[in-house]
Design an enzyme around this catalytic site. Structure first.
Site, PDB file in Angstrom:
ATOM      1  N   PRO A  90       3.377 -12.162   9.440  1.00 52.17           N
ATOM      2  CG  PRO A  90       2.396 -10.332  11.259  1.00 52.17           C
ATOM      3  CD  PRO A  90       3.426 -10.695  10.308  1.00 52.17           C
ATOM      4  CB  CYS A  91      -0.551 -14.247   6.348  1.00 46.78           C
ATOM      5  SG  CYS A  91      -1.855 -14.527   7.463  1.00 46.78           S
ATOM      6  CD  GLN A  92      -3.604 -11.293  10.731  1.00 42.53           C
ATOM      7  OE1 GLN A  92      -2.380 -10.288   9.832  1.00 42.53           O
ATOM      8  NE2 GLN A  92      -3.865 -11.732  11.345  1.00 42.53           N
ATOM      9  CG  PHE A  94      -0.061 -10.196   1.669  1.00 43.12           C
ATOM     10  CD1 PHE A  94       0.855  -9.550   0.855  1.00 43.12           C
ATOM     11  CD2 PHE A  94       0.742 -10.154   2.696  1.00 43.12           C
ATOM     12  CE1 PHE A  94       1.305  -8.856   1.103  1.00 43.12           C
ATOM     13  CE2 PHE A  94       2.069  -9.449   3.210  1.00 43.12           C
ATOM     14  CZ  PHE A  94       2.625  -8.269   1.827  1.00 43.12           C
TER      15      PHE A  94
END
Length: 400
Positions: A90-92, A94
């Protein structure tokens, strides 16, 4: 688009709607399991890759989809059996559009990616994330992630601060005596448009090969497609005529307009041109102007409410689209619009967004428009994943 005959065992984590997994499958990687937490994503995965009834067509590959928290999934039973572990943690934390909490964010799933590598010991791994991970303010954490993937058995101690763990990893990394499991890791920042995807989407890539795999992997960030080749085609080639665009609508904007002034007709770029939004979607009926025809196509419905406001101006038809957004906060898909030459805008339909992400046309996404756009906004373009997968597979085959 080529499909490899040799199948290589893999595991896909944080699978989302399946973009990375589809591309890797086209490159010959066959997932032993696919792990995803989101219900709608799992519905999408099962519909397209699940077990069907005997009266329905058999999918290209049946995926064992595990719906749930990856922290509760064990990988030790797969030790020594996998060629690849892949996924997009999950990239949220960054994302440039997020809150930039990084290592303080409980949604950071990189530790679980490292654990999967530690337990299964695959020959290689491919993990991707958003460009935001390479921000200057995150560089120490970026290095921390990389070193954990290089030395997955050097785990953090109870209540150990991440910076103290980083220091131990650095000491271990520079030591001449390094026992245990190690990977050679390369990181790349890639623009999807450079690989034939009709979207300017930048992703950071972590590719690792186990120490005993004699891989000599390299990957060119620039790809085979360029903006210069597209602008040359639009300035001197037959782009406009080929796409049946009226002279009134033949418009170049921004950098393309400036680039056109510097190009020479006699110096045609050797690269392929970027693919444009128009080339990706214009054979589909306009869901706003031809709703009946559009209704015959899966996931192709008009979504009302598109409007232009600062920072949300839509994607010009004759360039690759802007990065599709997942809508972490605010109106999901607020930037996921096409912009015509006359300045009018409308939202992309789910099918159009799937085309922009190079998903197959028979791939059905589940959920309301906002949920589908969230799935696609978080996805890796299938074509980019295929190119990466074929490059990794080639090295694994040569090292075998």
């Amino acid at each position: 688009m080529s499909t490899q005959s040799t199948k290589r065992a893999s595991v896909e984590l944080f699978a989302g709607a399946g973009g990375l997994g589809i591309g890797l499958a086209q490159a010959g990687f066959e997932p032993e399991m696919v792990v995803e937490f989101n219900k709608w994503c799992c519905d999408t995965l099962r519909d397209n890759h699940g077990v069907l009834t005997e009266n329905e067509p058999v999918p290209a590959a049946t995926w064992h989809v595990i719906e749930g928290d990856v922290r509760k999934v064990g990988f030790k039973d797969l030790e020594g059996k996998l060629d690849l572990i892949s996924g997009g943690p999950p990239c949220q934390p960054f994302s440039l559009g997020g809150q930039h909490r990084a290592f303080d964010d409980a949604r950071d799933m990189f530790p679980q990616a490292v654990r999967a590598v530690r337990e299964a010991r695959p020959r290689a791994f491919v993990f991707e994330n958003v460009k935001g991970l390479t921000r200057a303010s995150f560089m120490s954490y970026f290095e921390y992630v990389k070193l954990q993937l290089e030395h997955p058995e050097l785990i953090s101690k109870k209540n150990e601060d991440w910076q103290d763990h980083l220091a131990r990893l650095e000491q271990h990394h520079t030591s001449t005596n390094r026992d245990g499991l190690h990977y050679k890791v390369v990181t790349k920042l890639l623009n999807s448009a450079n690989f034939g995807v009709p979207q300017r989407r930048e992703r950071v890539l972590f590719v690792g090969f186990r120490d005993d795999v004699n891989a000599k992997w390299s990957f060119k960030e620039e790809g085979s497609h360029t903006q210069a080749a597209l602008v040359w085609d639009q300035t001197f080639g037959d782009y406009w005529d080929r796409n049946e665009i009226s002279k009134h609508d033949r418009v170049l904007e921004g950098r393309a307009k400036l680039m056109a002034k510097r190009l020479s007709k006699d110096e045609k770029p050797e690269s392929l041109p970027w693919r444009t939004t128009r080339e990706a979607i214009m054979d589909l009926p306009d869901p706003e102007k031809a709703p009946k025809a559009a209704a015959k196509i899966d996931n192709h419905r008009f979504q009302p409410g598109a409007r232009v406001y600062p920072g949300h101006t839509g994607s010009f038809l004759d360039e690759p689209s802007k990065t599709l957004k997942a809508g972490v906060h605010g109106v999901p898909g607020g930037e996921n619009m096409l912009r015509r030459a006359d300045g009018s805008v409308r939202y992309f339909s789910t099918r159009e967004a799937a085309r922009i992400q190079t998903f197959p046309d028979d791939y059905r996404l589940h959920g309301a428009w906002s949920e589908c756009m969230r799935q696609l906004g978080n996805a890796v373009p299938v074509e980019l994943a295929r190119v990466i997968g074929e490059s990794v597979a080639k090295q694994l085959d040569e090292a075998a």
